[in-house]
Design a protein around this motif. Structure first.
Motif, PDB file in Angstrom:
ATOM      1  N   THR A   1       0.851  -1.174   0.000  1.00  0.00           N
ATOM      2  CA  THR A   1       0.000   0.000   0.000  1.00  0.00           C
ATOM      3  C   THR A   1       0.891   1.229   0.000  1.00  0.00           C
ATOM      4  OG1 THR A   1      -1.537  -1.230   1.375  1.00  0.00           O
ATOM      5  CG2 THR A   1      -1.908   1.128   1.181  1.00  0.00           C
ATOM      6  N   ARG A   2       0.607   2.168  -0.887  1.00  0.00           N
ATOM      7  CA  ARG A   2       1.347   3.423  -0.935  1.00  0.00           C
ATOM      8  C   ARG A   2       0.349   4.556  -0.976  1.00  0.00           C
ATOM      9  NH1 ARG A   2       4.545   4.005  -5.883  1.00  0.00           N
ATOM     10  NH2 ARG A   2       2.701   3.141  -6.792  1.00  0.00           N
ATOM     11  N   CYS A   3       0.734   5.692  -0.432  1.00  0.00           N
ATOM     12  CA  CYS A   3      -0.129   6.861  -0.543  1.00  0.00           C
ATOM     13  C   CYS A   3       0.743   8.075  -0.780  1.00  0.00           C
ATOM     14  CB  CYS A   3      -1.007   7.032   0.686  1.00  0.00           C
ATOM     15  SG  CYS A   3      -0.121   7.124   2.232  1.00  0.00           S
ATOM     16  N   GLY A   4       0.159   9.116  -1.313  1.00  0.00           N
ATOM     17  CA  GLY A   4       0.969  10.284  -1.590  1.00  0.00           C
ATOM     18  C   GLY A   4       0.160  11.441  -2.097  1.00  0.00           C
ATOM     19  N   ASP A   5       0.878  12.413  -2.591  1.00  0.00           N
ATOM     20  CA  ASP A   5       0.324  13.674  -3.047  1.00  0.00           C
ATOM     21  C   ASP A   5       0.734  13.844  -4.507  1.00  0.00           C
ATOM     22  OD1 ASP A   5       0.120  16.396  -3.717  1.00  0.00           O
ATOM     23  OD2 ASP A   5       0.505  17.035  -1.674  1.00  0.00           O
ATOM     24  N   THR A   6      -0.225  14.093  -5.378  1.00  0.00           N
ATOM     25  CA  THR A   6       0.107  14.207  -6.797  1.00  0.00           C
ATOM     26  C   THR A   6       0.978  15.419  -7.078  1.00  0.00           C
ATOM     27  OG1 THR A   6      -1.962  15.370  -7.211  1.00  0.00           O
ATOM     28  CG2 THR A   6      -1.950  13.003  -7.604  1.00  0.00           C
ATOM     29  N   ASP A   7       0.972  16.416  -6.183  1.00  0.00           N
ATOM     30  CA  ASP A   7       1.793  17.599  -6.396  1.00  0.00           C
ATOM     31  C   ASP A   7       3.272  17.332  -6.134  1.00  0.00           C
ATOM     32  OD1 ASP A   7      -0.442  19.032  -7.015  1.00  0.00           O
ATOM     33  OD2 ASP A   7      -0.640  19.940  -5.026  1.00  0.00           O
ATOM     34  N   THR A   8       3.594  16.271  -5.367  1.00  0.00           N
ATOM     35  CA  THR A   8       4.988  16.002  -5.031  1.00  0.00           C
ATOM     36  C   THR A   8       5.482  14.706  -5.657  1.00  0.00           C
ATOM     37  OG1 THR A   8       4.353  14.880  -3.003  1.00  0.00           O
ATOM     38  CG2 THR A   8       4.833  17.236  -2.836  1.00  0.00           C
ATOM     39  N   GLY A   9       4.787  14.237  -6.664  1.00  0.00           N
ATOM     40  CA  GLY A   9       5.232  13.041  -7.347  1.00  0.00           C
ATOM     41  C   GLY A   9       4.897  11.765  -6.620  1.00  0.00           C
ATOM     42  N   GLY A  10       4.003  11.827  -5.648  1.00  0.00           N
ATOM     43  CA  GLY A  10       3.538  10.604  -5.010  1.00  0.00           C
ATOM     44  C   GLY A  10       4.409  10.077  -3.889  1.00  0.00           C
ATOM     45  N   THR A  11       5.197  10.920  -3.233  1.00  0.00           N
ATOM     46  CA  THR A  11       5.972  10.433  -2.104  1.00  0.00           C
ATOM     47  C   THR A  11       5.040  10.181  -0.935  1.00  0.00           C
ATOM     48  OG1 THR A  11       6.368  12.664  -1.317  1.00  0.00           O
ATOM     49  CG2 THR A  11       8.006  11.725  -2.794  1.00  0.00           C
ATOM     50  N   GLY A  12       5.344   9.208  -0.110  1.00  0.00           N
ATOM     51  CA  GLY A  12       4.470   8.953   1.029  1.00  0.00           C
ATOM     52  C   GLY A  12       4.910   7.745   1.818  1.00  0.00           C
ATOM     53  N   ALA A  13       4.175   7.484   2.888  1.00  0.00           N
ATOM     54  CA  ALA A  13       4.489   6.393   3.792  1.00  0.00           C
ATOM     55  C   ALA A  13       3.558   5.220   3.556  1.00  0.00           C
ATOM     56  CB  ALA A  13       4.353   6.887   5.227  1.00  0.00           C
ATOM     57  N   VAL A  14       3.960   4.057   4.025  1.00  0.00           N
ATOM     58  CA  VAL A  14       3.120   2.872   3.955  1.00  0.00           C
ATOM     59  C   VAL A  14       1.988   3.034   4.957  1.00  0.00           C
ATOM     60  CG1 VAL A  14       3.059   0.389   4.349  1.00  0.00           C
ATOM     61  CG2 VAL A  14       5.016   1.423   3.217  1.00  0.00           C
ATOM     62  N   THR A  15       0.776   2.697   4.573  1.00  0.00           N
ATOM     63  CA  THR A  15      -0.373   2.815   5.468  1.00  0.00           C
ATOM     64  C   THR A  15      -0.559   1.530   6.247  1.00  0.00           C
ATOM     65  OG1 THR A  15      -1.894   2.042   3.777  1.00  0.00           O
ATOM     66  CG2 THR A  15      -1.529   4.414   3.911  1.00  0.00           C
ATOM     67  N   PRO A  16      -1.331   1.570   7.340  1.00  0.00           N
ATOM     68  CA  PRO A  16      -1.592   0.354   8.112  1.00  0.00           C
ATOM     69  C   PRO A  16      -2.459  -0.623   7.328  1.00  0.00           C
ATOM     70  CG  PRO A  16      -2.591   2.280   9.146  1.00  0.00           C
ATOM     71  CD  PRO A  16      -1.910   2.740   7.906  1.00  0.00           C
ATOM     72  N   PRO A  17      -2.612  -1.868   7.823  1.00  0.00           N
ATOM     73  CA  PRO A  17      -3.485  -2.825   7.137  1.00  0.00           C
ATOM     74  C   PRO A  17      -4.885  -2.250   6.956  1.00  0.00           C
ATOM     75  CG  PRO A  17      -2.299  -3.887   8.915  1.00  0.00           C
ATOM     76  CD  PRO A  17      -2.019  -2.416   9.022  1.00  0.00           C
TER      77      PRO A  17
ATOM     78  N   VAL B   1      -4.046   6.876  -2.991  1.00  0.00           N
ATOM     79  CA  VAL B   1      -3.624   5.635  -2.348  1.00  0.00           C
ATOM     80  C   VAL B   1      -3.561   4.579  -3.440  1.00  0.00           C
ATOM     81  CG1 VAL B   1      -4.251   3.830  -0.701  1.00  0.00           C
ATOM     82  CG2 VAL B   1      -4.725   6.209  -0.150  1.00  0.00           C
ATOM     83  N   THR B   2      -2.469   3.811  -3.478  1.00  0.00           N
ATOM     84  CA  THR B   2      -2.331   2.723  -4.443  1.00  0.00           C
ATOM     85  C   THR B   2      -2.212   1.409  -3.691  1.00  0.00           C
ATOM     86  OG1 THR B   2      -1.186   4.163  -6.015  1.00  0.00           O
ATOM     87  CG2 THR B   2      -0.965   1.802  -6.349  1.00  0.00           C
ATOM     88  N   LEU B   3      -3.004   0.417  -4.098  1.00  0.00           N
ATOM     89  CA  LEU B   3      -2.959  -0.920  -3.523  1.00  0.00           C
ATOM     90  C   LEU B   3      -2.443  -1.868  -4.592  1.00  0.00           C
ATOM     91  CD1 LEU B   3      -6.513  -0.856  -1.931  1.00  0.00           C
ATOM     92  CD2 LEU B   3      -4.353  -0.407  -0.775  1.00  0.00           C
TER      93      LEU B   3
END
Length: 135
Positions: free
Chosen positions: A11-27, A45-47
């Motif tokens: 699972t990834r999540c992010g912000d389209t303005d910053t190229g999709g950087t982000g942290a792993v989300t919980p289950p 969020v991408t699964l």
């Protein structure tokens, strides 16, 4: 696949303005008590599922005041480009919201949250459930 993340699902999540950087989300069955990591015009969020799944429903619970007025679902099989599956129009509410989506077989699901109800564009998700069947 109801309310539980299969082993190996990334699972990834992010912000389209910053190229999709982000942290792993919980289950997916655990409360997601942290906002999507950054603010901006659209977050996502991408699964990535370890094997194909047939998605039929999306359950989502926002924090009231930090909801998305538009959720765009895109999906694809491994090695293919993302294709739009559906557009959903959630309410600005803390209640669990359930949406039927066109049954689609995929290995990757991307949910983009546009048009936030918050002045700064923040979106806070407490629960995200993807229902369907494992193939």
């Amino acid at each position: 696949m109801a309310a539980r993340r299969p082993a190996g699902t990334r699972t990834r999540c992010g912000d389209t303005d910053t190229g999709g950087t982000g942290a792993v989300t919980p289950p997916l069955r655990a409360p997601c008590d942290t906002p999507v990591p950054t603010q901006g015009t659209s977050q996502w969020v991408t699964l990535d599922f370890p094997r194909p799944v047939k998605v039929s429903q999306l359950h989502i619970q926002f924090q009231g005041g930090f909801s998305s007025r538009l959720c765009t679902l895109e999906g694809c099989r491994t090695g293919e480009e993302l294709v739009k599956i559906s557009e959903l129009y959630p309410q600005d509410s803390h209640a669990m919201q359930r949406f039927q989506v066109e049954e689609t077989v995929l290995d990757k699901l991307k949910i983009t949250f546009g048009s936030s109800t918050d002045f700064f564009g923040r979106v806070v998700i407490y629960h995200l459930g993807v229902l369907g069947e494992r193939l």
